[in-house]
Write an enzyme that holds these catalytic residues in place. Structure first.
Site, PDB file in Angstrom:
ATOM      1  N   TYR A   1       0.827  -1.205   0.000  1.00  0.00           N
ATOM      2  CA  TYR A   1       0.000   0.000   0.000  1.00  0.00           C
ATOM      3  C   TYR A   1       0.862   1.255   0.000  1.00  0.00           C
ATOM      4  O   TYR A   1       1.153   1.808   1.069  1.00  0.00           O
ATOM      5  CB  TYR A   1      -0.865   0.027   1.258  1.00  0.00           C
TER       6      TYR A   1
ATOM      7  N   LYS B   1      -1.117  -8.083  -2.180  1.00  0.00           N
ATOM      8  CA  LYS B   1      -2.474  -7.568  -1.945  1.00  0.00           C
ATOM      9  C   LYS B   1      -2.444  -6.086  -2.270  1.00  0.00           C
ATOM     10  O   LYS B   1      -1.730  -5.322  -1.625  1.00  0.00           O
ATOM     11  CB  LYS B   1      -2.845  -7.801  -0.480  1.00  0.00           C
TER      12      LYS B   1
END
Lengths: 262, 262, 262, 262, 262
Positions: free
Chosen positions: E146, E177
């Protein structure tokens, strides 16, 4: 705190540490008035006086001079310390490991904690490691408990000294070295806060025999267990004379007048 | 301080370190006037001179060039150092471990301490680790004791140099490398403060033969034990000539005039 | 969270921690009104009351006083803590290792986490190490979960306390010590968020018997498992009286009126 | 520097590193013009060219793709690196340990040092650990020596590149990867400063065949030992063609014209 | 990346992680709409659905609840995470060691990296240690990649997501992810950048069934390997219903309409 009365640091329940780490903490300026005081041998000689339970020095001094005195002097290795060239918030470098202090022959270790400094937490964590390792080597631990730094308005107020003494107890020091709070009552308060941890007074800068001994007497009367003294011994022309007087006040309970008469 | 007179770092109680870490500390600019001085072999050749007790270099130079000279030269591994591209407060990266220095064949180790820098405490703690590990390998420890940084008004004042010498003693260095305080009296003061730790002068930037030798002579007369010199040897067209003179001044007690006459 | 109902920290699924680390966290000022409260023995005596499942102290207090009480009192070693001389963002020094706590005889360990402090991440990582080592020694872990610091507008809001309780569950504490959020409903929310982690109320500053017991009763009714209390016990002239009342409220489910009647 | 001519990193005393860590350092933007270059397999295929002595990639690429090429390609594990999302002073995360690089099958390791960055000292100390561990595994060490950061006015000046090359020698790298200083003379200076450490040019951003090969030729003529090239190979539609030319220039001493004619 | 298709994290080459670390990352507020979602058992029950390949929780939740589900659920231990009380640059405390995760029964581990944060380098180095230790325990590694913090203008732009995916490959994650970049084409770009590392979409905040499933479908069509979803499952009244639909879309390739019809 663990029982240390049988250790070399203690004589009859009392403690007299002859401190000689000023060459690091203050620099050569402390040796100006008595130039021969720059020679560590002079202080080691003084430390053979029976009133002295240990001499407190940094690693380098211990390595170089202690071997000649190890039969006659007990060694307290001061584990941290910093030059006064340092301009940051109060802090102290760890200059010797407990293990190495033990190898050099230390009978006890000393550690400064500047409560209230922006480095307090780091120093407390260093103290934890030192204290626990000292337990493993069965070396008594003396805390130089000196609140100092940002936010400290008065580092010799009775309140601050009492807190300093309590910090030593809470964090596991066997002896708390604190500044003189200015009165016997202030010292009583500190002694009460320290519980089973022995409180000794920090000798501070040189003063007259009488003034110095009166503060020592007040400390003993307040339940203090003795003294960690440097300049008030080795900045005198005759260290033996003041040590004789200290012996009388600390171990024999003599009055200042009686001690000075000798 | 521990006894090091029997170590390769010392000859007749004296020390002459030929320092060659300028490629790291100052960069190629130091090699401009004598381009062949950029080649480490030239300095290793010079270090075969009997006046030189060790050559001081960084790890990379030692790895690459020392194997060809290990029979003729003693090695002092300089363990920390930093480029002058660094813009922060004085600090020095630890570029070599004691263990690795030992494996490469070091006879001694060197370490810079910038007392008074905002990194003083960190550097002192690095020095502690190095010093204690050096004890385990029985390697003498030389401290480049250079007060520097925020708050230092004059890093070559007599007061500062005396403090620098004392720091080396207090923290456990066997030899203190300090700058020349400008006079024999200043050096005497530093030597007195250093106690049993040997004091050697840092050679500094290149100057005339006479000026350089006179400062060396003053150091020896002041009780200093020698010299750590770089540029005043390898920035000369003929390093051997000045080393001959240094041999006379340092080991034979010759006057500057006598040394220059040869 | 792991099952701890069979550990000495728990009695009948409930927990009553007698906290006495105020000498470190607040200093001597907390002992002013009841001067004898400065003596740790008084609190250890109080801790022999059957309502108390453990006494929570710092390492130094444990070393010095616990040996005399180890047959009658269970020990919770508070592993971190800091003086209020500290002026920085909320933080807490790790003053005792888990291993050493175990050697001193601890039955459980305690650790403060200041969620929301600029030191939150560092403290959480210290907690990780402590928690995992405590698992190895099979010592229950109590988290003093106190969101505090930059950005915390209200550290006793229901929302904040609920988050504090959840942090204890998520990070692996067996017991979460949180402040009273002001109502039974607030406590129910916290308890629900804590899942299998037991929630106990932090006693806070001294108040009246009724006010204090009513907050305890609300905690128990809300599904809380007990209390970590200091000042509301040992700042009272008679610690036993309030402990009797706590026993009735916590273990016997008595009403505050009934508990006060005795 | 230790002798590495017998290692897989070197062919006939020369080095050609095919660098492919741009996905980390620059991100997907470097793959825009030749989209299939995003697939590491394309670069590993190119690395089977005999001109290439090793392919330099980060750990993740090595783990995923090297097993299929380990018989045909030598692996240089780039141990540190950072995304260009990083906004701080130049720094580089250590993303792979030497031990793990060895387990994955590395034949050499690479490490970036940003001399002059505010992180220079930290990076130099990380380099020390890496370099010494690489010695234990007998893995050659290549330093990406890129002065950069606060205070660097011109990071491709002849002076800066020469210092960069010297840093690699002083700190113990076996190969120094430096930027092209813009001329053969500049490269000669760098090569002289690097002593026994081999100097290779960093390929830089994509340019024409001729321009690129001329800089390579200048490097070789200046005493450089080769090239670490990425974009100038895999951003070309046909990597093989330029590798053929590099083979001629680097290993066969061909002129640029001759190399381009093929 | 190493082959993980035979690990419990993967079913038929696909991954569906049911994430439940919101109690730490967001706090109790995420449980407001469906109060029973605060109870971890509800999510562990949901995780017994065959569509779920692992449940992702923090250490404390795993310790307390996983033992009851270890026969029916696979465990992904999320190793770092931080409360949203934290006000500093994006960072994440390492709350669990790999070794302890393994002891608790983890089948895989997860780690957040905030590329572009001022803590990116520290986090990347923590990731290195975790990744290499996970290799020793043969635990697949999922990176929550992220980019976030100073200098990130848009953390869901196609460019940023593609870089995030590439970071996972370069640094050695087995699964990346990433957030949904808003289109199938954006996801294709990310998937291409990730190479052999599997890309899964982060579920994000709760939305309608159709909107959510359409993004999942786009991810699968783009070559993504699945989903890490939390709120879009357990913030629904009936987690099973949406998991049934996910099973059809992810493992059976059903259209959104077909999946919604059931």
């Amino acid at each position: 705190m663990i029982p240390i009365d049988d250790s070399p640091l203690v004589r009859d329940g009392k403690v007299l540490i002859l401190a000689y780490d000023h060459g690091l903490e203050h620099g050569p300026v402390d040796f100006t008035d008595v130039p021969e005081s720059a020679n560590p041998e002079r202080t080691f000689e003084a430390a053979t006086h029976p009133a002295v339970t240990t001499v407190a020095v940094q690693k380098g001094i211990a390595e170089a001079y202690y071997p000649s005195y190890e039969d006659d002097v007990n060694l307290l290795m001061k584990l941290n310390g910093t030059s006064n060239l340092w301009m940051g918030e109060p802090d102290s470098a760890v200059n010797c490991s407990v293990e190495y202090a033990y190898e050099v022959g230390a009978d006890a270790v000393g550690f400064t904690l500047y409560g209230g400094s922006n480095h307090e937490i780091e120093m407390a964590e260093e103290f934890r490691a030192v204290q626990e390792e000292a337990r493993a080597y069965e070396l008594p631990v003396v805390m130089w408990s000196y609140p100092r730094g940002q936010g400290l308005k008065n580092d010799t107020s009775e309140t601050t000294i009492a807190y300093a003494a309590r910090l030593a107890l809470e964090l596991g020091a066997d002896v708390a070295k604190v500044k003189y709070p200015g009165s016997k009552e202030g010292m009583e308060h500190a002694v009460r806060m320290a519980g089973k941890t022995k409180v000794v007074m920090s000798g501070g800068s040189k003063t007259t025999d009488r003034e110095f001994l009166e503060s020592v007497k007040a400390v003993m009367d307040a339940g203090g267990k003795g003294l960690a003294v440097g300049r008030n011994v080795w900045q005198r022309e005759d260290p033996t004379r003041i040590l004789d007087a200290l012996e009388r006040v600390i171990y024999e309970g003599a009055s200042v007048d009686a001690a000075l008469e000798e």
